[in-house]
Write a protein that holds these residues in place. Structure first.
Motif, PDB file in Angstrom:
ATOM      1  N   UNK A   1     -12.675  36.259  47.962  1.00  0.00           N
ATOM      2  CA  UNK A   1     -10.121  36.730  48.358  1.00  0.00           C
ATOM      3  C   UNK A   1     -10.621  37.709  49.279  1.00  0.00           C
ATOM      4  N   UNK A   2     -11.576  38.620  49.371  1.00  0.00           N
ATOM      5  CA  UNK A   2     -11.522  39.786  50.734  1.00  0.00           C
ATOM      6  C   UNK A   2     -12.096  39.153  51.501  1.00  0.00           C
ATOM      7  N   UNK A   3     -13.059  38.176  51.746  1.00  0.00           N
ATOM      8  CA  UNK A   3     -13.200  37.160  52.719  1.00  0.00           C
ATOM      9  C   UNK A   3     -13.004  35.764  52.655  1.00  0.00           C
ATOM     10  N   UNK A   4     -11.841  35.523  52.461  1.00  0.00           N
ATOM     11  CA  UNK A   4     -11.545  34.645  52.945  1.00  0.00           C
ATOM     12  C   UNK A   4     -10.080  34.196  53.564  1.00  0.00           C
ATOM     13  N   UNK A   5      -9.154  35.751  52.620  1.00  0.00           N
ATOM     14  CA  UNK A   5      -7.979  35.780  53.372  1.00  0.00           C
ATOM     15  C   UNK A   5      -8.109  36.187  54.800  1.00  0.00           C
ATOM     16  N   UNK A   6      -8.584  37.418  55.153  1.00  0.00           N
ATOM     17  CA  UNK A   6      -9.037  37.999  56.800  1.00  0.00           C
ATOM     18  C   UNK A   6      -9.397  36.561  57.556  1.00  0.00           C
ATOM     19  N   UNK A   7     -10.632  36.032  56.790  1.00  0.00           N
ATOM     20  CA  UNK A   7     -11.004  34.119  57.651  1.00  0.00           C
ATOM     21  C   UNK A   7     -10.106  33.439  57.493  1.00  0.00           C
ATOM     22  N   UNK A   8      -9.052  32.828  57.192  1.00  0.00           N
ATOM     23  CA  UNK A   8      -7.705  31.980  57.040  1.00  0.00           C
ATOM     24  C   UNK A   8      -6.916  32.805  58.396  1.00  0.00           C
ATOM     25  N   UNK A   9      -6.405  33.750  58.298  1.00  0.00           N
ATOM     26  CA  UNK A   9      -6.070  35.124  59.262  1.00  0.00           C
ATOM     27  C   UNK A   9      -6.364  34.480  60.676  1.00  0.00           C
ATOM     28  N   UNK A  10      -7.608  34.560  60.742  1.00  0.00           N
ATOM     29  CA  UNK A  10      -8.860  34.599  61.667  1.00  0.00           C
ATOM     30  C   UNK A  10      -8.285  32.504  62.388  1.00  0.00           C
ATOM     31  N   UNK A  11      -8.575  31.829  61.511  1.00  0.00           N
ATOM     32  CA  UNK A  11      -8.363  30.287  61.859  1.00  0.00           C
ATOM     33  C   UNK A  11      -6.855  29.947  61.995  1.00  0.00           C
ATOM     34  N   UNK A  12      -6.371  30.925  61.524  1.00  0.00           N
ATOM     35  CA  UNK A  12      -4.544  30.445  62.005  1.00  0.00           C
ATOM     36  C   UNK A  12      -4.111  30.637  62.955  1.00  0.00           C
ATOM     37  N   UNK A  13      -5.067  31.947  63.835  1.00  0.00           N
ATOM     38  CA  UNK A  13      -4.936  32.271  65.504  1.00  0.00           C
ATOM     39  C   UNK A  13      -5.760  31.519  66.807  1.00  0.00           C
ATOM     40  N   UNK A  14      -6.397  31.296  65.824  1.00  0.00           N
ATOM     41  CA  UNK A  14      -7.249  30.478  66.734  1.00  0.00           C
ATOM     42  C   UNK A  14      -6.559  28.870  67.415  1.00  0.00           C
ATOM     43  N   UNK A  15      -5.796  28.305  65.871  1.00  0.00           N
ATOM     44  CA  UNK A  15      -5.228  27.205  66.419  1.00  0.00           C
ATOM     45  C   UNK A  15      -5.869  25.884  65.229  1.00  0.00           C
ATOM     46  N   UNK A  16      -6.632  26.359  63.819  1.00  0.00           N
ATOM     47  CA  UNK A  16      -7.243  25.713  63.922  1.00  0.00           C
ATOM     48  C   UNK A  16      -6.329  24.866  62.783  1.00  0.00           C
ATOM     49  N   UNK A  17      -6.685  23.236  62.273  1.00  0.00           N
ATOM     50  CA  UNK A  17      -6.059  22.364  61.414  1.00  0.00           C
ATOM     51  C   UNK A  17      -6.267  22.891  60.285  1.00  0.00           C
ATOM     52  N   UNK A  18      -5.747  23.293  59.323  1.00  0.00           N
ATOM     53  CA  UNK A  18      -5.988  23.909  57.893  1.00  0.00           C
ATOM     54  C   UNK A  18      -5.823  22.672  56.925  1.00  0.00           C
ATOM     55  N   UNK A  19      -5.025  21.656  57.111  1.00  0.00           N
ATOM     56  CA  UNK A  19      -4.700  20.832  56.468  1.00  0.00           C
ATOM     57  C   UNK A  19      -5.585  20.113  55.546  1.00  0.00           C
ATOM     58  N   UNK A  20      -6.790  19.791  56.414  1.00  0.00           N
ATOM     59  CA  UNK A  20      -8.026  19.340  54.894  1.00  0.00           C
ATOM     60  C   UNK A  20      -8.855  20.137  54.489  1.00  0.00           C
ATOM     61  N   UNK A  21      -8.241  21.488  54.304  1.00  0.00           N
ATOM     62  CA  UNK A  21      -8.354  22.038  52.968  1.00  0.00           C
ATOM     63  C   UNK A  21      -7.589  22.166  51.544  1.00  0.00           C
ATOM     64  N   UNK A  22      -7.193  21.681  50.538  1.00  0.00           N
ATOM     65  CA  UNK A  22      -5.747  21.797  50.423  1.00  0.00           C
ATOM     66  C   UNK A  22      -6.416  23.056  49.397  1.00  0.00           C
ATOM     67  N   UNK A  23      -7.401  22.898  48.858  1.00  0.00           N
ATOM     68  CA  UNK A  23      -7.952  24.394  47.251  1.00  0.00           C
ATOM     69  C   UNK A  23      -8.448  25.439  48.580  1.00  0.00           C
ATOM     70  N   UNK A  24      -9.208  25.383  49.305  1.00  0.00           N
ATOM     71  CA  UNK A  24      -8.721  26.598  50.046  1.00  0.00           C
ATOM     72  C   UNK A  24      -7.297  27.011  50.388  1.00  0.00           C
ATOM     73  N   UNK A  25      -6.906  26.473  50.835  1.00  0.00           N
ATOM     74  CA  UNK A  25      -5.141  27.191  51.464  1.00  0.00           C
ATOM     75  C   UNK A  25      -4.449  27.194  50.485  1.00  0.00           C
ATOM     76  N   UNK A  26      -4.755  26.970  49.077  1.00  0.00           N
ATOM     77  CA  UNK A  26      -4.273  26.874  47.641  1.00  0.00           C
ATOM     78  C   UNK A  26      -4.893  28.123  47.176  1.00  0.00           C
TER      79      UNK A  26
END
Length: 214
Positions: free
Chosen positions: A166-191
């Motif tokens: 989680x220490x790694x995942x949370x910042x990387x999602x924050x970064x992905x959102x800043x880059x405009x990544x479409x994260x809808x394909x990763x339901x378990x990750x986003x949950x």
């Protein structure tokens, strides 16, 4: 207890993951900021602590400063084992570390600020191309992580309590959102991200809540 000082930058993903781990361990620490946009991490006083001139670095007392977030997180686990941020079983620890490495080795380095600046300034890529580069490598890593979280997660990314994953995942999602990544394909990750991001210790590490935030 030794006094801890974290040298970092509010928006740095590696500084973010280190803040999360420190908070989950319940440790108090001072913060010193080095503005990456101004190149302050290359100042001689800082490179005396961290020769690469990269954030973060953690001063732990006795004239010792630890660079590299991977080493810092492992040191925290070794020296402050409670609460544990890795499973007890050796096989499970290896799997959790592999999940961390998916981000720490294969995703984050490729969308690090210095890499993106090189793409733009030295290789002449425009912002759209730079964003597409970051999105591509995020997608590669997140697809694999989504599968692993579906297998090993139980609310959090690994198991039913926060771990280094989680220490790694949370910042990387924050970064992905800043880059405009479409994260809808990763339901378990986003949950898993949603549950982790709501944890008070993790939420307190958010860039917007840091003293040096814009």
């Amino acid at each position: 207890m030794m006094a801890l000082t974290l040298h970092g930058y509010w928006r740095s993903g590696t500084s973010y993951r280190t803040r999360i781990a420190l908070n989950l361990k319940g440790l108090e620490y001072a913060q010193v900021t080095h503005d990456l946009r101004k190149g302050e991490q290359k100042d001689a006083a800082y490179t005396a602590l961290a020769p690469q001139g990269l954030v973060p670095a953690l001063e732990i007392g006795g004239g010792v400063a630890l660079p590299q977030s991977v080493a810092i997180l492992e040191w925290l686990e070794d020296t402050h084992p409670e609460p544990p941020l890795l499973p007890r079983d050796a096989n499970e620890r290896a799997v959790a570390r592999a999940m961390c490495a998916t981000i720490g080795s294969d995703v984050h380095p490729l969308n690090n600020l210095r890499i993106l600046k090189y793409l733009k300034n030295e290789l002449g890529q425009d912002q759209a191309a730079v964003d597409a580069w970051a999105q591509h490598w995020i997608a590669q890593g997140f697809a694999a992580l989504d599968t692993m979280i579906a297998k090993y997660g139980a609310g959090y990314a690994y198991g039913d309590a926060p771990t280094l994953v989680d220490c790694y995942l949370v910042p990387q999602v924050y970064s992905a959102e800043r880059f405009g990544s479409d994260l809808s394909a990763y339901p378990d990750l986003m949950a898993a991200y949603g549950k982790a991001a709501a944890d008070p210790a993790i939420a307190a590490a958010h860039p917007d809540r840091q003293p040096d935030a814009d």
